[in-house]
Design a protein around this motif. Structure first.
Motif, PDB file in Angstrom:
ATOM      1  N   VAL A 190      31.086  -7.409   0.113  1.00 49.64           N
ATOM      2  CA  VAL A 190      30.294  -6.445  -0.660  1.00 49.64           C
ATOM      3  C   VAL A 190      29.736  -7.108  -1.918  1.00 49.64           C
ATOM      4  O   VAL A 190      30.477  -7.691  -2.705  1.00 49.64           O
ATOM      5  CB  VAL A 190      31.140  -5.207  -1.031  1.00 49.64           C
ATOM      6  CG1 VAL A 190      30.321  -4.204  -1.822  1.00 49.64           C
ATOM      7  CG2 VAL A 190      31.720  -4.568   0.218  1.00 49.64           C
ATOM      8  N   TYR A 201      26.358  -5.086   2.086  1.00 48.51           N
ATOM      9  CA  TYR A 201      27.642  -5.390   2.707  1.00 48.51           C
ATOM     10  C   TYR A 201      27.461  -5.688   4.192  1.00 48.51           C
ATOM     11  O   TYR A 201      26.421  -5.397   4.789  1.00 48.51           O
ATOM     12  CB  TYR A 201      28.616  -4.214   2.528  1.00 48.51           C
ATOM     13  CG  TYR A 201      28.094  -2.906   3.082  1.00 48.51           C
ATOM     14  CD1 TYR A 201      28.442  -2.482   4.354  1.00 48.51           C
ATOM     15  CD2 TYR A 201      27.241  -2.101   2.333  1.00 48.51           C
ATOM     16  CE1 TYR A 201      27.953  -1.284   4.871  1.00 48.51           C
ATOM     17  CE2 TYR A 201      26.755  -0.911   2.837  1.00 48.51           C
ATOM     18  CZ  TYR A 201      27.111  -0.512   4.110  1.00 48.51           C
ATOM     19  OH  TYR A 201      26.619   0.671   4.616  1.00 48.51           O
ATOM     20  N   GLN A 210      37.254  -7.063  -0.997  1.00 50.51           N
ATOM     21  CA  GLN A 210      35.977  -7.398  -0.356  1.00 50.51           C
ATOM     22  C   GLN A 210      34.802  -7.404  -1.332  1.00 50.51           C
ATOM     23  O   GLN A 210      33.672  -7.626  -0.940  1.00 50.51           O
ATOM     24  CB  GLN A 210      35.704  -6.416   0.786  1.00 50.51           C
ATOM     25  CG  GLN A 210      36.716  -6.482   1.898  1.00 50.51           C
ATOM     26  CD  GLN A 210      36.735  -7.857   2.562  1.00 50.51           C
ATOM     27  OE1 GLN A 210      35.726  -8.541   2.666  1.00 50.51           O
ATOM     28  NE2 GLN A 210      37.912  -8.265   3.017  1.00 50.51           N
ATOM     29  N   VAL A 261      35.703   0.695   1.626  1.00 49.00           N
ATOM     30  CA  VAL A 261      35.668  -0.656   1.063  1.00 49.00           C
ATOM     31  C   VAL A 261      36.932  -0.875   0.238  1.00 49.00           C
ATOM     32  O   VAL A 261      37.357   0.001  -0.506  1.00 49.00           O
ATOM     33  CB  VAL A 261      34.397  -0.905   0.214  1.00 49.00           C
ATOM     34  CG1 VAL A 261      34.287   0.065  -0.931  1.00 49.00           C
ATOM     35  CG2 VAL A 261      34.362  -2.337  -0.311  1.00 49.00           C
ATOM     36  N   ARG A 270      22.383  -7.575   6.852  1.00 47.24           N
ATOM     37  CA  ARG A 270      23.299  -6.917   5.917  1.00 47.24           C
ATOM     38  C   ARG A 270      22.901  -5.465   5.736  1.00 47.24           C
ATOM     39  O   ARG A 270      21.735  -5.122   5.762  1.00 47.24           O
ATOM     40  CB  ARG A 270      23.311  -7.651   4.576  1.00 47.24           C
ATOM     41  CG  ARG A 270      24.055  -8.969   4.715  1.00 47.24           C
ATOM     42  CD  ARG A 270      24.204  -9.770   3.469  1.00 47.24           C
ATOM     43  NE  ARG A 270      24.683  -9.129   2.273  1.00 47.24           N
ATOM     44  CZ  ARG A 270      25.963  -8.937   1.953  1.00 47.24           C
ATOM     45  NH1 ARG A 270      26.908  -9.280   2.788  1.00 47.24           N
ATOM     46  NH2 ARG A 270      26.292  -8.375   0.813  1.00 47.24           N
ATOM     47  N   ALA A 312      33.582  -1.966   5.142  1.00 50.06           N
ATOM     48  CA  ALA A 312      32.632  -2.852   4.463  1.00 50.06           C
ATOM     49  C   ALA A 312      33.347  -4.127   4.032  1.00 50.06           C
ATOM     50  O   ALA A 312      34.450  -4.080   3.495  1.00 50.06           O
ATOM     51  CB  ALA A 312      32.038  -2.145   3.256  1.00 50.06           C
TER      52      ALA A 312
END
Length: 127
Positions: free
Chosen positions: A81, A64, A44, A40, A4, A78
């Motif tokens: 998240v 993320y 998410q 992003v 990640r 991303a």
């Protein structure tokens, strides 16, 4: 499974439901340099919310995963998240938008009066 990513929320736009994350180790050279920032979308974000509204606090550390942007295969976005350690993300503080406190749009004294009314008001003030 890929490791990640870690980064810092650079900007969040409530009205669009999107924001940008600056990956750790890719801090901008200048304040205007956003070339390394990752997009992003609010969908998410892992965040508990009573009304379904999700946001990110500018300056918050996040983790993320990266995926190819479906709208632009040359860029990454991303996904998944979370806050540090998989916790919920810190939400943007309400009322902390542009310009701080918002002033009402009420009618101000002396505005909207005709020329005659304004002149009479001036005479009253001189007496």
């Amino acid at each position: 499974m890929p490791e990640r990513q870690v980064g810092t929320v650079a900007k969040w736009l409530n009205h669009k439901g999107i924001g940008f994350i600056t990956p750790e180790g890719c801090e901008p050279v200048t304040e205007d340099d956003k070339s390394n920032d990752i997009l992003v979308h609010y969908m998410q974000i892992k965040q508990a919310s009573e009304d379904g509204f999700k946001s990110l606090e500018t300056g918050a550390k996040v983790e993320y995963d990266l995926e190819t942007d479906p709208k632009n295969p040359d860029k990454k976005i991303a996904v998944n998240v979370t806050g540090e350690g998989g916790e919920d993300c810190a939400a943007k503080k309400k009322g902390a938008g542009k310009g701080g406190k918002r002033k009402g749009k009420g009618r101000r004294k002396g505005k909207g009066k005709g020329k005659k009314d304004a002149e009479e008001g001036t005479e009253d003030a001189e007496e």
